[in-house]
Design an enzyme around this catalytic site. Structure first.
Site, mmCIF file in Angstrom:
data_model
loop_
_atom_site.group_PDB
_atom_site.id
_atom_site.type_symbol
_atom_site.label_atom_id
_atom_site.label_comp_id
_atom_site.label_asym_id
_atom_site.label_seq_id
_atom_site.Cartn_x
_atom_site.Cartn_y
_atom_site.Cartn_z
ATOM 1 N N TYR A 1 49.133 43.099 38.077
ATOM 2 C CA TYR A 1 48.515 44.396 38.365
ATOM 3 C C TYR A 1 49.507 45.335 39.070
ATOM 4 C CZ TYR A 1 46.345 48.072 40.843
ATOM 5 O OH TYR A 1 46.102 49.316 41.343
ATOM 6 N N GLU B 1 49.840 50.214 46.851
ATOM 7 C CA GLU B 1 49.120 49.207 46.067
ATOM 8 C C GLU B 1 48.985 47.892 46.827
ATOM 9 O OE1 GLU B 1 47.388 49.641 43.600
ATOM 10 O OE2 GLU B 1 48.080 51.524 42.757
ATOM 11 N N ASP C 1 43.042 46.071 37.582
ATOM 12 C CA ASP C 1 42.533 45.550 38.858
ATOM 13 C C ASP C 1 41.025 45.316 38.725
ATOM 14 O OD1 ASP C 1 41.471 48.084 38.830
ATOM 15 O OD2 ASP C 1 42.109 48.612 40.861
#
Ligand code: SF4
Length: 360
Positions: A122, A39, A140
């Site tokens: 997020y 991520e 996101d």
């Protein structure tokens, strides 16, 4: 905004995800560490481009303990090519905190994850839901776009308050026990079907019957996003200073853009050949020849560098005269010194053999 439209999307969305999810290393084996690393890498880089970086990084640093203990230069070298180096510095700080406070594992709740450096709402949502199954959203840019279109929202998704509101809306429709899959399915829909640039592929979309934008043919008007501030333009001259064997690099300051990385010597503005030769003399070298190199451009998030370049051959053994520059053999940069991609147009000249024919 018609949030009712989100109710009931989970069935078709999850069914579609079962048949269309891309196989990704961090998805196929969603260890908390893998989800986290992926991520952070994906924040500024496309999935396909991230795959080899992810493989290299997790091979060298397979867990939080090894990330926490990694020497800085190796860490930056592993991140070379991804840019935004503060991300990996923050990851290391977070890993060190995880070693100190959580026994070498990432904490397993959204709230605790949020306390770690570099982990925002997020990323905390993605790790907590995908790796730990916690029922929290992971909103996101993809999810902001998909939800804006499904609900017909004309709110500005660049605003933090709007993102917060979307997190609450998504939280309310997460199906029980399937938070990680639901979040990934929403993101996957945004990444592969409900595309950002150009027409989305509504004909393949599992939720088109509930979608406001599809119904009203306004896909291209949504989401609404206020224009970003224009990037600041900086002009720089990059100088490849070489003797017959080695080339000069130097370390950037510990703070600011590309902090702590190595770079080719460079100066503000576009220097003329005479000004460049003077710059080299001011560094206490005796230039022998100069060659102009092609211009190049590099775009950072807030700044754009417009670069001109020169290669300057200097007398051998002059490197002892300058304490601020390191004279290294070209292959050492590949192995030991992280030089950011901003200089890629000029680092290739480090390994060019010097010879009369190469110079004007
Ligand atoms: Fe996006 Fe079209 Fe699906 Fe609506 S129907 S969510 S606009 S792809």
């Amino acid at each position: 905004m018609d949030t009712e439209r989100l109710k009931g999307i989970d069935g078709p969305l999850l069914g579609w995800f079962d048949g269309h999810a891309r196989s990704l290393p961090w998805r196929d084996n969603p260890l908390p560490y893998y989800v986290w690393v992926s991520e952070i890498m994906l924040q500024q880089t496309r999935v396909e481009a991230v795959k080899p970086f992810f493989a290299r990084f997790t091979k060298a640093l397979p867990d939080i303990d090894s990330l926490a203990a990694c020497p800085e230069e190796q860490l930056l070298k592993l991140w070379e090519g991804l840019g935004y180096y503060n991300r990996v510095r923050n990851m290391q700080k977070a890993a060190q905190l995880a070693v100190e406070n959580y026994g070498g594992a990432l904490p397993d709740t959204y709230e605790e994850l949020l306390k770690l450096p570099g982990i925002g709402s997020y990323t905390a949502g993605a790790i907590a839901s995908i790796a730990y199954g916690q029922a929290v959203p992971a909103v996101d840019g993809n999810v902001l776009r998909v939800v804006s279109r499904i609900c017909g929202s004309t709110q500005d998704i660049a605003k933090q308050a709007v993102k917060k509101q979307f997190e609450e809306i998504v939280q309310a429709v997460i199906p029980a026990g399937k938070a990680g899959k639901f979040n990934q399915a929403l993101m996957e829909l945004g990444a592969t079907v409900c595309l950002p640039n150009g027409q989305p592929d509504c004909g393949s979309c599992p939720v088109r019957e509930r979608c406001y934008a599809f119904e009203h043919s306004c896909q291209m008007e949504l989401p609404v996003k206020a224009g970003k501030k224009a990037r600041r333009i900086e002009q720089r001259t990059v100088i490849v200073i070489r003797d017959s064997e080695r080339a000069a690099i130097r370390r950037r300051p510990a703070k600011g853009l590309l902090a702590g990385l190595y770079e080719l010597p460079n100066a503000e503005g576009h220097l003329t050949p005479d000004e460049t030769l003077q710059y080299v003399r001011d560094c206490h070298f005796s230039p022998i020849r100069i060659k102009e190199l092609p211009p190049a451009k590099h775009i950072f998030s807030h700044v754009e560098w417009q670069m001109s370049g020169y290669m300057v051959l200097v007398e051998d053994k002059e490197h002892e005269k300058n304490e601020n520059l390191l004279f290294i053999e070209p292959r050492q940069t590949e192995r030991d010194y992280p030089i950011p991609a901003a200089f890629a147009a000029y680092t290739k000249y480090l390994s060019i053999k010097l010879g009369q024919d190469k110079y004007e």
